[in-house]
Write a protein that holds these residues in place. Structure first.
Motif, PDB file in Angstrom:
ATOM      1  N   ASN A  15       0.851  -1.196   0.000  1.00 21.69           N
ATOM      2  CA  ASN A  15       0.000   0.000   0.000  1.00 21.69           C
ATOM      3  C   ASN A  15       0.886   1.245   0.000  1.00 21.69           C
ATOM      4  O   ASN A  15       0.959   1.971   0.985  1.00 21.69           O
ATOM      5  CB  ASN A  15      -0.899   0.006   1.245  1.00 21.69           C
ATOM      6  CG  ASN A  15      -1.764  -1.211   1.328  1.00 21.69           C
ATOM      7  OD1 ASN A  15      -2.578  -1.455   0.458  1.00 21.69           O
ATOM      8  ND2 ASN A  15      -1.572  -2.011   2.364  1.00 21.69           N
ATOM      9  N   ASP A  17       0.726   4.251  -1.210  1.00 19.72           N
ATOM     10  CA  ASP A  17       0.153   5.588  -1.093  1.00 19.72           C
ATOM     11  C   ASP A  17      -0.566   5.828   0.225  1.00 19.72           C
ATOM     12  O   ASP A  17      -1.081   6.916   0.455  1.00 19.72           O
ATOM     13  CB  ASP A  17      -0.802   5.859  -2.258  1.00 19.72           C
ATOM     14  CG  ASP A  17      -0.069   5.853  -3.588  1.00 19.72           C
ATOM     15  OD1 ASP A  17       1.103   6.288  -3.614  1.00 19.72           O
ATOM     16  OD2 ASP A  17      -0.655   5.413  -4.587  1.00 19.72           O
ATOM     17  N   ASP A  18      -0.619   4.819   1.081  1.00 20.73           N
ATOM     18  CA  ASP A  18      -1.312   4.951   2.362  1.00 20.73           C
ATOM     19  C   ASP A  18      -0.374   5.506   3.433  1.00 20.73           C
ATOM     20  O   ASP A  18       0.838   5.336   3.366  1.00 20.73           O
ATOM     21  CB  ASP A  18      -1.852   3.601   2.819  1.00 20.73           C
ATOM     22  CG  ASP A  18      -2.979   3.096   1.928  1.00 20.73           C
ATOM     23  OD1 ASP A  18      -3.403   3.839   1.024  1.00 20.73           O
ATOM     24  OD2 ASP A  18      -3.427   1.965   2.146  1.00 20.73           O
ATOM     25  N   VAL A  19      -0.974   6.158   4.422  1.00 20.78           N
ATOM     26  CA  VAL A  19      -0.234   6.703   5.561  1.00 20.78           C
ATOM     27  C   VAL A  19      -0.540   5.838   6.778  1.00 20.78           C
ATOM     28  O   VAL A  19      -1.700   5.552   7.064  1.00 20.78           O
ATOM     29  CB  VAL A  19      -0.628   8.173   5.831  1.00 20.78           C
ATOM     30  CG1 VAL A  19       0.081   8.717   7.052  1.00 20.78           C
ATOM     31  CG2 VAL A  19      -0.329   9.030   4.614  1.00 20.78           C
ATOM     32  N   PHE A  20       0.506   5.425   7.490  1.00 25.61           N
ATOM     33  CA  PHE A  20       0.368   4.535   8.632  1.00 25.61           C
ATOM     34  C   PHE A  20       0.880   5.217   9.892  1.00 25.61           C
ATOM     35  O   PHE A  20       1.710   6.123   9.826  1.00 25.61           O
ATOM     36  CB  PHE A  20       1.176   3.249   8.416  1.00 25.61           C
ATOM     37  CG  PHE A  20       0.720   2.446   7.246  1.00 25.61           C
ATOM     38  CD1 PHE A  20      -0.306   1.537   7.386  1.00 25.61           C
ATOM     39  CD2 PHE A  20       1.302   2.599   6.004  1.00 25.61           C
ATOM     40  CE1 PHE A  20      -0.749   0.792   6.304  1.00 25.61           C
ATOM     41  CE2 PHE A  20       0.869   1.861   4.914  1.00 25.61           C
ATOM     42  CZ  PHE A  20      -0.157   0.952   5.072  1.00 25.61           C
ATOM     43  N   ASN A  46      -3.906   2.219   9.685  1.00 25.96           N
ATOM     44  CA  ASN A  46      -3.824   2.743   8.335  1.00 25.96           C
ATOM     45  C   ASN A  46      -4.743   3.962   8.309  1.00 25.96           C
ATOM     46  O   ASN A  46      -5.966   3.830   8.332  1.00 25.96           O
ATOM     47  CB  ASN A  46      -4.262   1.695   7.315  1.00 25.96           C
ATOM     48  CG  ASN A  46      -4.159   2.168   5.895  1.00 25.96           C
ATOM     49  OD1 ASN A  46      -4.243   3.357   5.615  1.00 25.96           O
ATOM     50  ND2 ASN A  46      -3.975   1.228   4.989  1.00 25.96           N
ATOM     51  N   THR A  48      -5.230   6.187   5.981  1.00 27.73           N
ATOM     52  CA  THR A  48      -5.909   6.406   4.707  1.00 27.73           C
ATOM     53  C   THR A  48      -7.216   5.624   4.637  1.00 27.73           C
ATOM     54  O   THR A  48      -8.237   6.135   4.205  1.00 27.73           O
ATOM     55  CB  THR A  48      -4.984   6.004   3.545  1.00 27.73           C
ATOM     56  OG1 THR A  48      -3.742   6.693   3.689  1.00 27.73           O
ATOM     57  CG2 THR A  48      -5.601   6.352   2.218  1.00 27.73           C
ATOM     58  N   LYS A  49      -7.186   4.370   5.097  1.00 25.03           N
ATOM     59  CA  LYS A  49      -8.365   3.500   5.037  1.00 25.03           C
ATOM     60  C   LYS A  49      -9.076   3.377   6.377  1.00 25.03           C
ATOM     61  O   LYS A  49     -10.075   2.682   6.482  1.00 25.03           O
ATOM     62  CB  LYS A  49      -7.952   2.110   4.564  1.00 25.03           C
ATOM     63  CG  LYS A  49      -7.371   2.102   3.178  1.00 25.03           C
ATOM     64  CD  LYS A  49      -6.907   0.731   2.785  1.00 25.03           C
ATOM     65  CE  LYS A  49      -6.266   0.747   1.409  1.00 25.03           C
ATOM     66  NZ  LYS A  49      -5.677  -0.544   1.068  1.00 25.03           N
ATOM     67  N   SER A  50      -8.545   4.010   7.414  1.00 24.17           N
ATOM     68  CA  SER A  50      -9.109   3.964   8.769  1.00 24.17           C
ATOM     69  C   SER A  50      -9.279   2.530   9.264  1.00 24.17           C
ATOM     70  O   SER A  50     -10.348   2.133   9.706  1.00 24.17           O
ATOM     71  CB  SER A  50     -10.433   4.728   8.828  1.00 24.17           C
ATOM     72  OG  SER A  50     -10.846   4.879  10.161  1.00 24.17           O
ATOM     73  N   GLU A  51      -8.191   1.742   9.161  1.00 25.65           N
ATOM     74  CA  GLU A  51      -8.190   0.353   9.594  1.00 25.65           C
ATOM     75  C   GLU A  51      -7.118   0.137  10.658  1.00 25.65           C
ATOM     76  O   GLU A  51      -6.046   0.726  10.588  1.00 25.65           O
ATOM     77  CB  GLU A  51      -7.886  -0.586   8.422  1.00 25.65           C
ATOM     78  CG  GLU A  51      -8.886  -0.547   7.320  1.00 25.65           C
ATOM     79  CD  GLU A  51      -8.462  -1.397   6.129  1.00 25.65           C
ATOM     80  OE1 GLU A  51      -9.351  -1.669   5.311  1.00 25.65           O
ATOM     81  OE2 GLU A  51      -7.291  -1.769   6.015  1.00 25.65           O
ATOM     82  N   LYS A  73       4.825   7.029   5.578  1.00 23.51           N
ATOM     83  CA  LYS A  73       4.330   6.707   4.246  1.00 23.51           C
ATOM     84  C   LYS A  73       5.508   6.201   3.422  1.00 23.51           C
ATOM     85  O   LYS A  73       6.563   6.833   3.397  1.00 23.51           O
ATOM     86  CB  LYS A  73       3.723   7.942   3.578  1.00 23.51           C
ATOM     87  CG  LYS A  73       3.136   7.689   2.210  1.00 23.51           C
ATOM     88  CD  LYS A  73       2.457   8.926   1.657  1.00 23.51           C
ATOM     89  CE  LYS A  73       1.833   8.650   0.318  1.00 23.51           C
ATOM     90  NZ  LYS A  73       1.147   9.838  -0.200  1.00 23.51           N
ATOM     91  N   LYS A  74       5.325   5.068   2.754  1.00 28.10           N
ATOM     92  CA  LYS A  74       6.364   4.442   1.933  1.00 28.10           C
ATOM     93  C   LYS A  74       7.643   4.199   2.729  1.00 28.10           C
ATOM     94  O   LYS A  74       8.743   4.307   2.204  1.00 28.10           O
ATOM     95  CB  LYS A  74       6.670   5.296   0.708  1.00 28.10           C
ATOM     96  CG  LYS A  74       5.529   5.448  -0.253  1.00 28.10           C
ATOM     97  CD  LYS A  74       5.927   6.243  -1.456  1.00 28.10           C
ATOM     98  CE  LYS A  74       4.718   6.457  -2.345  1.00 28.10           C
ATOM     99  NZ  LYS A  74       5.022   7.291  -3.491  1.00 28.10           N
TER     100      LYS A  74
END
Length: 90
Positions: A15, A17-20, A46, A48-51, A73-74
């Protein structure tokens, strides 16, 4: 010659492009025969996806490279939460 293993966790590679955000260590799983194989079980969000999920990281990676309560991110540290205008919903 073998290719060196990446220190970026697999979920960040899948993922890009997601921010963790690493929230907190849940427990330390010691390997008494070889301490180098010990690892933390870590809670991660996560953003970005709120998980929420858990992953396992070595103590060196968790305490030096992927510090908790930082935006990542990345595999790169984006800074403190207060440096961004993102609203976090827990």
């Amino acid at each position: 010659m073998t290719k060196p293993k990446s220190i970026i966790p697999e979920f960040m590679i899948q993922n890009p492009d997601d921010v963790f955000m690493f929230l907190m260590p849940l427990n330390l799983k010691l390997d008494y025969e070889n301490y180098a194989n010990s690892h933390f079980s870590v809670a991660v969000k996560n953003l970005t996806k709120s998980e929420f999920f858990t992953t396992e990281l070595s103590p060196e990676l968790f305490l030096q490279d992927f510090v908790f309560i930082r935006l990542i991110k990345k595999g790169n540290n984006l800074g403190n939460i207060s440096d961004h205008t993102m609203i976090l919903n827990y």
